[in-house]
Design a protein around this motif. Structure first.
Motif, PDB file in Angstrom:
ATOM      1  N   VAL B  43       0.823  -1.209   0.000  1.00  0.00           N
ATOM      2  CA  VAL B  43       0.000   0.000   0.000  1.00  0.00           C
ATOM      3  C   VAL B  43       0.858   1.260   0.000  1.00  0.00           C
ATOM      4  N   GLY B  44       0.219   2.339  -0.366  1.00  0.00           N
ATOM      5  CA  GLY B  44       0.900   3.623  -0.411  1.00  0.00           C
ATOM      6  C   GLY B  44       0.122   4.567  -1.302  1.00  0.00           C
ATOM      7  N   GLU B  45       0.504   5.849  -1.231  1.00  0.00           N
ATOM      8  CA  GLU B  45      -0.187   6.840  -2.042  1.00  0.00           C
ATOM      9  C   GLU B  45       0.126   6.632  -3.519  1.00  0.00           C
ATOM     10  N   SER B  46      -0.626   7.337  -4.373  1.00  0.00           N
ATOM     11  CA  SER B  46      -0.337   7.299  -5.803  1.00  0.00           C
ATOM     12  C   SER B  46       1.096   7.762  -6.028  1.00  0.00           C
ATOM     13  N   GLY B  47       1.794   7.072  -6.908  1.00  0.00           N
ATOM     14  CA  GLY B  47       3.144   7.496  -7.258  1.00  0.00           C
ATOM     15  C   GLY B  47       4.201   7.094  -6.258  1.00  0.00           C
ATOM     16  N   CYS B  48       3.884   6.177  -5.336  1.00  0.00           N
ATOM     17  CA  CYS B  48       4.896   5.800  -4.353  1.00  0.00           C
ATOM     18  C   CYS B  48       5.751   4.644  -4.847  1.00  0.00           C
ATOM     19  N   GLY B  54       5.571  -3.880  -8.524  1.00  0.00           N
ATOM     20  CA  GLY B  54       4.831  -5.034  -9.017  1.00  0.00           C
ATOM     21  C   GLY B  54       5.239  -5.401 -10.434  1.00  0.00           C
ATOM     22  N   ARG B  55       5.315  -4.387 -11.273  1.00  0.00           N
ATOM     23  CA  ARG B  55       5.657  -4.666 -12.666  1.00  0.00           C
ATOM     24  C   ARG B  55       7.098  -5.118 -12.835  1.00  0.00           C
ATOM     25  N   SER B  56       7.978  -4.641 -11.958  1.00  0.00           N
ATOM     26  CA  SER B  56       9.370  -5.089 -12.042  1.00  0.00           C
ATOM     27  C   SER B  56       9.472  -6.573 -11.699  1.00  0.00           C
ATOM     28  N   LEU B  57       8.590  -7.032 -10.814  1.00  0.00           N
ATOM     29  CA  LEU B  57       8.657  -8.429 -10.382  1.00  0.00           C
ATOM     30  C   LEU B  57       8.327  -9.379 -11.517  1.00  0.00           C
ATOM     31  N   LEU B 165      -5.040 -17.077 -14.838  1.00  0.00           N
ATOM     32  CA  LEU B 165      -5.025 -18.432 -14.276  1.00  0.00           C
ATOM     33  C   LEU B 165      -4.777 -19.514 -15.307  1.00  0.00           C
ATOM     34  N   MET B 166      -4.933 -19.181 -16.591  1.00  0.00           N
ATOM     35  CA  MET B 166      -4.858 -20.195 -17.636  1.00  0.00           C
ATOM     36  C   MET B 166      -3.561 -20.996 -17.587  1.00  0.00           C
ATOM     37  N   LEU B 167      -2.462 -20.347 -17.223  1.00  0.00           N
ATOM     38  CA  LEU B 167      -1.169 -21.037 -17.246  1.00  0.00           C
ATOM     39  C   LEU B 167      -0.838 -21.693 -15.908  1.00  0.00           C
ATOM     40  N   HIS B 168      -1.793 -21.715 -14.987  1.00  0.00           N
ATOM     41  CA  HIS B 168      -1.562 -22.247 -13.644  1.00  0.00           C
ATOM     42  C   HIS B 168      -0.327 -21.636 -12.984  1.00  0.00           C
ATOM     43  N   PRO B 169      -0.332 -20.331 -12.788  1.00  0.00           N
ATOM     44  CA  PRO B 169       0.837 -19.682 -12.189  1.00  0.00           C
ATOM     45  C   PRO B 169       0.916 -20.001 -10.699  1.00  0.00           C
ATOM     46  N   LYS B 170       2.109 -19.725 -10.139  1.00  0.00           N
ATOM     47  CA  LYS B 170       2.267 -19.910  -8.703  1.00  0.00           C
ATOM     48  C   LYS B 170       2.061 -18.599  -7.975  1.00  0.00           C
ATOM     49  N   LEU B 171       2.500 -17.528  -8.643  1.00  0.00           N
ATOM     50  CA  LEU B 171       2.416 -16.221  -7.994  1.00  0.00           C
ATOM     51  C   LEU B 171       1.700 -15.239  -8.922  1.00  0.00           C
ATOM     52  N   ILE B 172       0.771 -14.493  -8.358  1.00  0.00           N
ATOM     53  CA  ILE B 172       0.063 -13.504  -9.173  1.00  0.00           C
ATOM     54  C   ILE B 172       0.224 -12.128  -8.549  1.00  0.00           C
ATOM     55  N   ILE B 173       0.649 -11.176  -9.382  1.00  0.00           N
ATOM     56  CA  ILE B 173       0.705  -9.792  -8.930  1.00  0.00           C
ATOM     57  C   ILE B 173      -0.670  -9.193  -9.212  1.00  0.00           C
ATOM     58  N   CYS B 174      -1.365  -8.752  -8.192  1.00  0.00           N
ATOM     59  CA  CYS B 174      -2.666  -8.118  -8.405  1.00  0.00           C
ATOM     60  C   CYS B 174      -2.442  -6.613  -8.315  1.00  0.00           C
ATOM     61  N   ASP B 175      -2.384  -5.955  -9.469  1.00  0.00           N
ATOM     62  CA  ASP B 175      -2.074  -4.530  -9.487  1.00  0.00           C
ATOM     63  C   ASP B 175      -3.369  -3.723  -9.368  1.00  0.00           C
ATOM     64  N   GLU B 176      -3.749  -3.396  -8.170  1.00  0.00           N
ATOM     65  CA  GLU B 176      -4.986  -2.696  -7.866  1.00  0.00           C
ATOM     66  C   GLU B 176      -6.186  -3.305  -8.605  1.00  0.00           C
ATOM     67  N   PRO B 177      -6.426  -4.599  -8.400  1.00  0.00           N
ATOM     68  CA  PRO B 177      -7.445  -5.265  -9.212  1.00  0.00           C
ATOM     69  C   PRO B 177      -8.862  -4.799  -8.943  1.00  0.00           C
ATOM     70  N   ILE B 205       0.667 -10.970  -4.583  1.00  0.00           N
ATOM     71  CA  ILE B 205       1.137  -9.660  -4.130  1.00  0.00           C
ATOM     72  C   ILE B 205       0.016  -8.720  -4.500  1.00  0.00           C
ATOM     73  N   PHE B 206      -0.599  -8.149  -3.489  1.00  0.00           N
ATOM     74  CA  PHE B 206      -1.816  -7.386  -3.717  1.00  0.00           C
ATOM     75  C   PHE B 206      -1.516  -5.894  -3.562  1.00  0.00           C
ATOM     76  N   ILE B 207      -1.543  -5.183  -4.675  1.00  0.00           N
ATOM     77  CA  ILE B 207      -1.212  -3.759  -4.643  1.00  0.00           C
ATOM     78  C   ILE B 207      -2.497  -2.941  -4.558  1.00  0.00           C
ATOM     79  N   ALA B 208      -2.529  -1.979  -3.677  1.00  0.00           N
ATOM     80  CA  ALA B 208      -3.728  -1.153  -3.558  1.00  0.00           C
ATOM     81  C   ALA B 208      -3.378   0.168  -2.908  1.00  0.00           C
ATOM     82  N   HIS B 209      -4.191   1.190  -3.156  1.00  0.00           N
ATOM     83  CA  HIS B 209      -3.947   2.434  -2.436  1.00  0.00           C
ATOM     84  C   HIS B 209      -4.925   2.585  -1.280  1.00  0.00           C
ATOM     85  N   GLY B 210      -5.988   1.783  -1.317  1.00  0.00           N
ATOM     86  CA  GLY B 210      -6.936   1.830  -0.217  1.00  0.00           C
ATOM     87  C   GLY B 210      -6.644   0.705   0.759  1.00  0.00           C
TER      88      GLY B 210
END
Lengths: 310, 318
Positions: B43-48, B54-57, B165-177, B205-210
């Motif tokens: 979590v964090g403000e916009s632009g933090c 997340g995208r780098s991961l 989910l189609m590829l059966h991943p192990k880790l999912i980055i949820c970018d403010e879903p 990894i769940f990214i959110a600002h709220g």
């Protein structure tokens, strides 16, 4: 999950379960993008008119040997003859049937128009995609080349090149095709720059799709609409280009007929003032062909843009 | 997955020769680890820098430096080809469901594509799996002949999740879903994510600002500010015993649906987030911190602690 019902579709009453499934399947298949654009295009009155006129031109060009009353290069005894029952649009200064030449001339115009545009759209799409997607030095090099091409006086370069390689139908088509791509390349590059930032392209990368797959299956289809509109207008300007070149004697070589070289005869003031059957029909044909194509382009643009605004 | 000293700087270029005059430090020296099966909230403000992290991961951004160790490999340095193979294990769900689906593809094709691209299934098998996944995410299999524009935001987000989910991943980055969705739909999608986690043994990894969504779904929470981690602890810890002033402020900003709490004491934050191109010296938060002392302006606080990590010279007492 609420099923979205399409009011335009007749819903057959589902009796048993299997047919209910079938109905659901059918309802699910809402009209495709292509279908929608076609429908909007056909509703556009000017575009519809343009399409019909253009279709007639295409038919005439294809059926020229059947439709033309005479061989376009056959020389009759009476030259400069005014329209008569034997020669509906009269004969020209060497005694050839004007109507037949007009009909065969449509082949030239359409070949140059469609052929040249096909060549330059292909070049423009490839260069635009490369520049837009890869960016950096690729973009830099391609766009500088584009700038160079755009800074030439287009018509003069074509004139010079055609006079070097020699005026013929295929040469004109190729020369116009090889010089016309910068506008398309810029257009494509611009679209690609915005589309490649879309999340569905990023998703493609994350899903491990190959770069060609991303470029051609995910980016190109979404950049196609403005290219199509631009290409349509391109056909019209290529037709004018050919007519201008032929008028200047740098186009299709006589005795082959083209609307442009038929107009050349109007250079003489006597023809212009007293023999309108020699220059009015080819002039009208150029006008109609270009107008009909431009109307189609307008309609296409409206059909596509209203879809995007939705 | 282990993230070590991850940095992502964007150069600021000026002039005709594109001279680099400075850097935007979007992610500045971020380290943390994620254990299989857990959900880490970011979590964090916009632009933090949380989305950039997340995208780098998943290497949608190439990190400037640092390591991302996943399955024994450093994602930040392996070749594109190796990365392509690893992508089947790492997926991302995007924030904007309107831009995350290719508008020219039918849902069925869009979902079958990952399997076909990696040659993991034949066309018939892929079609079968598409039916199955659509039902898993709560959509009718009859939707597969439709185009994305025929769906609502919540439905599109479900399709985006199904695709990941189609590829059966192990880790999912949820970018403010859920940020772009209606509140009522947010809950549905969050529940779906939770159910899927159990069913497929996923790590998120769940990214959110709220904080609301993050509190609901995360096991641990990482608080970021100006590209740096401020505090990282178990969800309960963060909410009950925040130690970093910034976390406290974030919590206060989160509205409490209780009118009697209206007069509760609050630390109020003033001013705006400083530009990441010119981050403040010392502790990056000192410009807005009500407790800032001289040392905060001079020295960068280290991220310390074992279970409850915090980067502050004067942690709030418990």
């Amino acid at each position: 999950m609420a099923m979205k019902l399409n009011p335009n579709r007749n819903v057959p009453e589902a009796a048993d379960l299997t047919s209910k499934e079938a109905v659901l399947e059918e309802l699910g298949r809402e009209e495709s993008y292509l279908h929608m654009v076609t429908r909007r295009f056909l509703k556009h009155k000017m575009a519809f008119f343009g399409l019909i006129v253009f279709a007639i031109f295409v038919l005439v060009a294809l059926l020229a040997p059947v439709l033309a009353p005479y061989d376009p290069n056959k020389i009759f005894g009476d030259f400069d003859a005014s329209p008569s029952s034997a020669h509906l649009l009269g004969t020209d200064q060497v005694g050839r049937d004007v109507l037949s030449r007009l009909i065969f001339g449509s082949q030239v115009s359409l070949t140059v128009g469609v052929g040249a545009v096909a060549i330059y759209v292909a070049i423009g799409i490839v260069l635009g995609l490369l520049a837009g997607y890869f960016g950096k030095w690729v973009d830099m090099i391609i766009m500088r080349i584009t700038d160079v091409f755009m800074s030439f006086p287009y018509f003069m370069v074509i004139l010079v090149l055609v006079s070097i390689v020699g005026p013929s139908l295929s040469n004109i088509t190729t020369v116009i095709g090889l010089l016309g791509w910068p506008a398309i390349a810029r257009l494509v590059r611009g679209s690609v720059l915005s589309i490649k930032e879309m999340d569905y392209v990023k998703a493609g990368v994350a899903l491990g799709y190959s770069t060609p797959k991303i470029i051609f299956q995910h980016i190109l289809p979404n950049a196609l609409a403005p290219i199509l509109v631009n290409a349509t207008f391109g056909v019209a300007s290529a037709i004018i280009m050919e007519a201008s070149l032929s008028f200047l004697g740098m186009g299709v070589r006589p005795p082959a007929a083209s609307w442009g070289n038929m107009l050349t005869e109007a250079e003489s003031i006597t023809v212009l003032s007293s023999q309108p059957w020699l220059w009015f029909p080819p002039g009208l044909m150029i006008l109609l062909a270009v107008l009909s194509i431009n109307f189609m382009g307008d309609g296409l643009r409206d059909a596509i843009e209203s879809q995007q605004a939705k | 997955m282990e993230v070590k000293n991850l940095k992502k700087y964007y150069p600021i270029k000026k002039g005709i020769i594109s001279k680099t005059v400075g850097y935007v430090k979007a992610v500045d020296d971020v380290s943390f680890s994620i254990y299989p099966g857990e959900t880490v909230g970011l979590v964090g403000e916009s632009g933090c820098g949380k989305s950039t992290t997340g995208r780098s991961l998943v290497r949608l951004e190439d990190p400037t430096s640092g390591q991302v160790i996943f399955e024994g490999k450093d994602l930040a340095s392996i070749s594109k080809k190796e990365m392509r193979e690893l992508r089947t294990d790492l997926q991302i769900i995007f924030q904007d469901p309107y831009s995350s689906l290719n508008p020219r593809k039918r849902i069925g094709d869009l979902l079958a594509e990952p399997l076909l691209a990696h040659k993991l299934a034949s066309k018939a098998e892929a079609a079968e799996k598409v039916n199955h996944i659509l039902e898993t995410v709560g959509l009718s299999k009859h939707y597969k002949n439709r185009y994305p524009h025929e769906f609502s935001g919540g439905q599109r987000q479900r399709i985006g999740i199904a695709r990941a989910l189609m590829l059966h991943p192990k880790l999912i980055i949820c970018d403010e879903p859920v940020s772009a969705l209606d509140v009522s739909i947010q809950a549905q999608v969050l529940n779906l994510l939770k159910d899927l986690q159990k069913e497929f043994n996923l790590t998120y990894i769940f990214i959110a600002h709220g904080l609301g969504a993050v509190k609901y779904i995360s096991d641990r929470i990482t608080v970021m500010y100006l590209g740096k981690i401020m505090e990282m602890a178990k969800t309960k810890e963060i909410f009950e015993h925040p130690m970093h002033p910034y976390t406290e402020i974030l919590l206060n900003a989160y509205p409490v649906p209780n009118p009697h709490m209206r007069d509760r004491e609050q630390i109020v934050v003033e001013g705006d987030v400083p530009s990441p191109a010119h981050p403040p010296k010392g502790c990056v938060f000192h410009t807005r911190c009500p407790f800032a002392k001289d040392i905060c302006r001079e020295k960068v606080p280290e991220l310390n602690g074992t279970d409850h990590l915090i980067a502050c010279h004067f942690p709030l007492s418990q």
